[in-house]
Structures are given as C-alpha cells and as structure tokens.
Design a protein around this motif. Structure first.
Motif, mmCIF file in Angstrom:
data_model
loop_
_atom_site.group_PDB
_atom_site.id
_atom_site.type_symbol
_atom_site.label_atom_id
_atom_site.label_comp_id
_atom_site.label_asym_id
_atom_site.label_seq_id
_atom_site.Cartn_x
_atom_site.Cartn_y
_atom_site.Cartn_z
ATOM 1 N N ALA A 211 -124.780 -4.397 146.253
ATOM 2 C CA ALA A 211 -125.885 -5.139 146.865
ATOM 3 C C ALA A 211 -125.712 -6.629 146.595
ATOM 4 O O ALA A 211 -125.887 -7.463 147.478
ATOM 5 C CB ALA A 211 -127.221 -4.644 146.330
ATOM 6 N N ILE A 212 -125.346 -6.946 145.373
ATOM 7 C CA ILE A 212 -125.155 -8.362 145.029
ATOM 8 C C ILE A 212 -123.973 -8.942 145.794
ATOM 9 O O ILE A 212 -124.032 -10.056 146.308
ATOM 10 C CB ILE A 212 -124.996 -8.515 143.499
ATOM 11 C CG1 ILE A 212 -126.354 -8.244 142.839
ATOM 12 C CG2 ILE A 212 -124.500 -9.905 143.138
ATOM 13 C CD1 ILE A 212 -126.336 -8.238 141.336
ATOM 14 N N VAL B 62 -123.444 -12.466 152.873
ATOM 15 C CA VAL B 62 -124.387 -13.031 153.839
ATOM 16 C C VAL B 62 -124.649 -14.505 153.530
ATOM 17 O O VAL B 62 -124.746 -15.331 154.429
ATOM 18 C CB VAL B 62 -125.718 -12.242 153.845
ATOM 19 C CG1 VAL B 62 -126.656 -12.785 154.901
ATOM 20 C CG2 VAL B 62 -125.453 -10.776 154.098
ATOM 21 N N GLU B 63 -124.718 -14.829 152.237
ATOM 22 C CA GLU B 63 -124.986 -16.212 151.869
ATOM 23 C C GLU B 63 -123.835 -17.123 152.311
ATOM 24 O O GLU B 63 -124.059 -18.234 152.793
ATOM 25 C CB GLU B 63 -125.221 -16.332 150.367
ATOM 26 C CG GLU B 63 -126.372 -17.278 150.063
ATOM 27 C CD GLU B 63 -126.536 -17.552 148.589
ATOM 28 O OE1 GLU B 63 -125.796 -16.969 147.770
ATOM 29 O OE2 GLU B 63 -127.408 -18.357 148.251
ATOM 30 N N LYS B 64 -122.621 -16.651 152.161
ATOM 31 C CA LYS B 64 -121.471 -17.436 152.622
ATOM 32 C C LYS B 64 -121.572 -17.700 154.114
ATOM 33 O O LYS B 64 -121.299 -18.795 154.587
ATOM 34 C CB LYS B 64 -120.168 -16.681 152.335
ATOM 35 C CG LYS B 64 -119.424 -17.206 151.134
ATOM 36 C CD LYS B 64 -118.047 -16.556 151.027
ATOM 37 C CE LYS B 64 -117.547 -16.600 149.591
ATOM 38 N NZ LYS B 64 -116.586 -15.527 149.284
ATOM 39 N N ARG B 65 -121.983 -16.683 154.843
ATOM 40 C CA ARG B 65 -122.120 -16.874 156.292
ATOM 41 C C ARG B 65 -123.223 -17.853 156.612
ATOM 42 O O ARG B 65 -123.121 -18.643 157.544
ATOM 43 C CB ARG B 65 -122.414 -15.534 156.966
ATOM 44 C CG ARG B 65 -121.210 -14.649 156.982
ATOM 45 C CD ARG B 65 -121.460 -13.401 157.770
ATOM 46 N NE ARG B 65 -120.368 -12.472 157.561
ATOM 47 C CZ ARG B 65 -120.283 -11.288 158.112
ATOM 48 N NH1 ARG B 65 -121.250 -10.867 158.914
ATOM 49 N NH2 ARG B 65 -119.255 -10.507 157.873
ATOM 50 N N LEU B 66 -124.305 -17.781 155.828
ATOM 51 C CA LEU B 66 -125.410 -18.713 156.039
ATOM 52 C C LEU B 66 -124.943 -20.150 155.816
ATOM 53 O O LEU B 66 -125.227 -21.039 156.619
ATOM 54 C CB LEU B 66 -126.562 -18.375 155.089
ATOM 55 C CG LEU B 66 -127.749 -19.328 155.090
ATOM 56 C CD1 LEU B 66 -128.360 -19.425 156.484
ATOM 57 C CD2 LEU B 66 -128.808 -18.879 154.086
ATOM 58 N N LEU C 34 -126.807 -5.001 158.247
ATOM 59 C CA LEU C 34 -126.498 -4.780 156.834
ATOM 60 C C LEU C 34 -127.626 -4.090 156.082
ATOM 61 O O LEU C 34 -127.407 -3.491 155.050
ATOM 62 C CB LEU C 34 -126.228 -6.119 156.147
ATOM 63 C CG LEU C 34 -124.825 -6.686 156.307
ATOM 64 C CD1 LEU C 34 -124.810 -8.137 155.900
ATOM 65 C CD2 LEU C 34 -123.863 -5.888 155.435
ATOM 66 N N THR C 35 -128.832 -4.224 156.577
ATOM 67 C CA THR C 35 -129.966 -3.716 155.800
ATOM 68 C C THR C 35 -130.815 -2.794 156.639
ATOM 69 O O THR C 35 -130.608 -2.646 157.828
ATOM 70 C CB THR C 35 -130.855 -4.877 155.336
ATOM 71 O OG1 THR C 35 -131.397 -5.496 156.485
ATOM 72 C CG2 THR C 35 -130.069 -5.875 154.529
ATOM 73 N N PRO D 65 -125.838 -1.197 142.631
ATOM 74 C CA PRO D 65 -126.443 -2.542 142.732
ATOM 75 C C PRO D 65 -125.403 -3.657 142.801
ATOM 76 O O PRO D 65 -125.638 -4.684 143.429
ATOM 77 C CB PRO D 65 -127.255 -2.659 141.436
ATOM 78 C CG PRO D 65 -127.520 -1.262 141.026
ATOM 79 C CD PRO D 65 -126.348 -0.458 141.479
ATOM 80 N N ARG D 66 -124.240 -3.433 142.205
ATOM 81 C CA ARG D 66 -123.207 -4.466 142.286
ATOM 82 C C ARG D 66 -122.805 -4.728 143.722
ATOM 83 O O ARG D 66 -122.485 -5.851 144.098
ATOM 84 C CB ARG D 66 -121.965 -4.050 141.492
ATOM 85 C CG ARG D 66 -122.166 -4.041 139.978
ATOM 86 C CD ARG D 66 -120.868 -3.628 139.312
ATOM 87 N NE ARG D 66 -119.772 -4.479 139.755
ATOM 88 C CZ ARG D 66 -119.260 -5.465 139.018
ATOM 89 N NH1 ARG D 66 -119.738 -5.689 137.823
ATOM 90 N NH2 ARG D 66 -118.277 -6.203 139.483
ATOM 91 N N THR E 56 -123.079 -7.983 148.664
ATOM 92 C CA THR E 56 -123.554 -8.138 150.038
ATOM 93 C C THR E 56 -124.328 -9.443 150.194
ATOM 94 O O THR E 56 -124.155 -10.175 151.170
ATOM 95 C CB THR E 56 -124.457 -6.953 150.435
ATOM 96 O OG1 THR E 56 -123.720 -5.756 150.241
ATOM 97 C CG2 THR E 56 -124.890 -7.062 151.882
ATOM 98 N N ILE E 57 -125.167 -9.743 149.204
ATOM 99 C CA ILE E 57 -125.900 -11.012 149.244
ATOM 100 C C ILE E 57 -124.912 -12.167 149.348
ATOM 101 O O ILE E 57 -125.097 -13.100 150.134
ATOM 102 C CB ILE E 57 -126.775 -11.177 147.978
ATOM 103 C CG1 ILE E 57 -127.845 -10.098 147.930
ATOM 104 C CG2 ILE E 57 -127.428 -12.562 147.964
ATOM 105 C CD1 ILE E 57 -128.614 -10.064 146.618
ATOM 106 N N GLN E 58 -123.841 -12.075 148.563
ATOM 107 C CA GLN E 58 -122.862 -13.157 148.579
ATOM 108 C C GLN E 58 -122.199 -13.303 149.937
ATOM 109 O O GLN E 58 -121.987 -14.407 150.427
ATOM 110 C CB GLN E 58 -121.821 -12.921 147.483
ATOM 111 C CG GLN E 58 -122.401 -13.101 146.099
ATOM 112 C CD GLN E 58 -121.452 -12.687 145.001
ATOM 113 O OE1 GLN E 58 -120.418 -12.086 145.257
ATOM 114 N NE2 GLN E 58 -121.811 -12.994 143.769
#
Lengths: 249, 249
Positions: free
Chosen positions: B143-144, B150-154, B104-105, B140-141, B146-148
């Motif tokens: 990107a945010i 990945v965070e859900k997967r975490l 992803l990054t 940037p939206r 994307t954070i969500q």
DNA sequence: GCAGTTAACTGATCTATATCATGGAAGCTT
DNA sequence: AAGCTTCCATGATATAGATCAGTTAACTGC
C-alpha cells in the motif's frame, strides 16, 4: 470608471490559541480521513502530531527543502505553488481546513517539489513522515484512504493539463472561480463569497495566464453581472452563467 | 527537400504466447513493486491476475467506463490519454512494461478518467480492483509503495502543468523527447532510438501543441543534427543539445 | 509494382494572449 | 488625513503558435 468595493473577506481567521494542544484531538477527530478509528487509536495518532501557527504571507516550506514532514491544515488558507525562476509561478491549489500537504510517504530523503505559503493566519498540524508511515503500516485502511486522496489529486492535475491545453483563458477562469466557490465559498445574502484573499495574480497563476488578461476577463464578468470583485476578493453572483461559460462544447 | 527514412521501430513486439499463464508469475516477480515478497505470497497474488492480449490500435478501456480493474503492462507500449470532444486529445503518458494503469483503489463505482490504447501489440495483466484492495490490506508495505507510485505521477503531472504554462513549444518538445528517450530508448550505434511508434500528432498531444508546430520544430531539430526522424519514429543523436534546449533559464 | 491511405512537411495568414505602459483605487502606516 | 505601497483596470502593440491549405513521402494491400 467602475468603482471597486471594500473587501468583505476577513483576513484574521484564527486567534492565538487556535493551535492549542487540547484542540488538536478535536481537529483530527473531525477529519474524514480518520473517521471510523477508535478513540484510543485516534489518541495515539494525536500523540505524534504537533501544531504550528503562521501569519499571512509566511512560508511553511520551500521547494527543495528536505521533505520529512506531513502537514494538515487545521485553520486558515494556504497556497501551494511551484515557482519559475523568471517569476512565473504556477499555483497548484489553495488548501483549506482538513487538507493534507507535504510528504505523504517515506521516500528516502527527497525534497518538496513545491512551496507553501499562508494566505491568512493559519494553524497547521505536523507529523514526521516516517511516523506517518508507521501509522499507515498499523492501519492499512488509512493507507488505502491515502491512495485515494493522492489519486484524486492526480486526476485533478491531469484535468488541469487538459484545460490549459484546450480551453480559452475565459473558460479556465470561469472554471477556476467555480472550483474556488465550491471549495472556499460562503453564502452571503444573494452571492457566494470566495473566502480567501485572492489576487488577479493568484488567479493568473492558477489559470496559466497573465494578471492583465485575468483582469480584463474579470472586468467583463463583472459588467455582465456574473461576479462582484475588488481588491483581494471575489464573489460569485450568477453561478449558472459561470457554468455556461466554462462549458467545453 | 529532406528525405525521410524507413522506420527502424519494430512494431511486432510480442508473439501470441507472451501472455501464457505460465509466464505471468515470472513477469509479476520481476516487478520492483512486488520485490521482497515471499514466493508463496507472490504465488497467491498471481492467482488473482489474468492476462489479455491486444493488437496495435485496440483500446483497453475508454474514459467513462466503470473502473473496476487494475492493469499492469506485461509487454508492449500503451498510450493513456484524455480526449476532448473537439478532437483535441491530451496524452498523459506512454506506458511500458511494468507500468500500472486503471483503478488502483476501491473507490465506490467510479469511472476511468482516461482512455488507454495499445500502440504496439501488447499483453496486460489484469486484476479486479477490490482484489487488489485486499492485497493492499494484507501487505501494508505494498500500500505504501502504491502511494509512492501515485505520488510520483502526481508530481510529474504538476510539472507538466508547469512546463505547459511557462515553456515554449520548442522547449516542451525537447523535454518530452528526453523523457521518451529515457523511458523507451534503446541504443543503436550512435543514436538513441525511441522504441515506440510515435507520430507528430502524438507528440503534439504530449506537449499541448499542434501537429504542424511539432513538425516544424522537429524539422529544425533534424537539420541541426539533434535528432533523426521519419514516419512514426524518432531517434536522438545529440542528447546534450536537447538538454540545453530544454533548459528553463 | 501500382493504387490508395496515412503521416509528415511547409508556406501563408490569422488570432488569442502576452507585453509594455500608464493611471487610478484600496488599504496600511504614522 | 496624507503619503506609500500594493493591487487593479485598460489602452496600444507585438508575437508565438494556431489554422488553413496544398504537396510529398512512407507504408499497406492487392
């Protein structure tokens, strides 16, 4: 009977003023996360944070609480874990200076999935999640860094699943001790002291084992001269042996 | 002896042209991830993607390969797993249409930590990671979002750790079947068919158990009328019973 | 339709680790 | 320094699930 040793871990890691306002900027500026930002940007970001102190044993938040804040450890050690109703907890990590925890994004009205508790006296910096969302909007590079932080944790979590499902308890403990050494270790003459008050129970929660089994394995490690350990402290003597033990083969 | 039934799972899910260039835009536009972007933005993002087809059993990438691409499942089912040298694999997820995987990054020259293999014939969209990084910088939206993701997967990964360490195999299987039903289920008269060719081995890799144990538990579920199952297929008959079984108490 | 292959079922046995139980040591508290 | 509480060590026993092994059923290709 083996005689245990007095704890070399210093439990008082902060004084009352560690969280003083004038120190926040310095702490934030030191974080790799904010590296490369202008002084001005850093100052404006600093405005949004405030700081809170906790004593050892105090909880920062509980699983299920409304998740509207993001935290950064400024000083001290914090354990982050999920608790099973039966009392079988699972520890996800021990957080140290510079680590983020809490809610990174502005997920509409979600709850913390885990609980955080100070292991030592600690100081955390705190920001509202939506405020952090605005920062990410203003500095896309930070958003990408955030993705990397979360992705690293995801990879680590997946590896933990892997280890629990395919390694013996002994190997898992060896692995965990190495990780703790790397993250929290401080060199003391000829050994690496894990600088946090870690109990057999904590290790059990980290390795998906019971405290009794951990105790047995640790005793064995100790009589093999691999570690030294006592009440709430562990110190690594023979790193190589631990690495060999943790090998997956 | 119980007689097994013929598979109702359709293994051929795509035709040759599913990945044709003119379909890409439509697929991307349907993704919740890109929802809210202008048609123009979407078109420019679409430029950066290309599409690749795989047959069932083929690998998209292996753990350790240089991680320079991000993928999106356009059609079909893909399993993502880590393999232990001993042959003990750990499955992380079964990916379906719209799911992201890969890098992803723009972490400097890292490697994929897992392996991906098509379970059915599939079509994936593919973009260079650095290209995706530029998109995140421009929007940037995203990107945010994307954070969500990945965070859900975490959070899911941490819960998997929790389940493996504190639930019995039976409960874990019940849980996994419910998740699969929710994610891949298609309603067939009075049952919910899990629309992917899932073996006992796959279930074992998902639940950190052995194929034999999974087989025993599945047999028991079947004789209790909770599921129906055969070679490479499972279908849920009594959802409530499964939910009860998966309860943690 | 037959032969070969892969997946699934099931019985018998084994073992790593959990459980249960007890005693001892370290560190607080007053 | 005596008493209390918490943490740790270790023995005995139990068990969930792994391992080993042999059989049967579904699918594939000729």
């Amino acid at each position: 009977m083996k005689t245990r040793r007095k704890s070399p871990v210093n439990l008082i890691t902060t004084d009352q003023n560690a969280c003083s306002i004038n120190l926040r900027l310095r702490i934030l500026g030191r974080l790799p996360f904010f590296a490369g930002l202008s002084q001005k940007a850093l100052e404006s970001i600093n405005q949004r944070f405030n700081s809170i102190g906790y004593n050892a044993g105090e909880f920062i938040y509980f699983a299920g609480d409304v998740a509207d804040k993001l935290f950064v450890v400024a000083e001290g050690k914090i354990k982050i874990f999920q608790h099973g109703s039966n009392g079988r907890n699972v520890m996800l990590d021990i957080l140290a200076e510079g680590d983020f925890f809490g809610n990174l994004t502005v997920l509409g009205a979600s709850n913390y999935p885990d609980t955080t508790q100070a292991l030592t006296s600690t100081c955390v910096l705190c920001i509202q999640s939506d405020g952090f969302g605005q920062i990410l909007n203003d500095y896309p590079r930070l958003a990408i860094k955030t993705i990397q932080v979360v992705e690293k944790r995801l990879i680590a979590a997946n590896q933990r699943v892997f280890k629990i499902s395919s390694l013996t308890v002994e190997k898992r403990i060896a692995f965990t001790l190495l990780e703790l050494g790397q993250k929290l270790g401080v060199q003391k003459d000829n050994s690496l002291l894990i600088d946090a008050p870690i109990s057999r129970d904590d290790l059990a929660e980290m390795t998906a084992a019971t405290a009794e089994t951990v105790s047995r394995v640790m005793s064995q490690f100790q009589s093999n001269g691999i570690i030294e350990s006592g009440r709430l402290w562990v110190s690594i003597i023979n790193m190589e042996a631990l690495r060999d033990l943790s090998k997956m083969e």
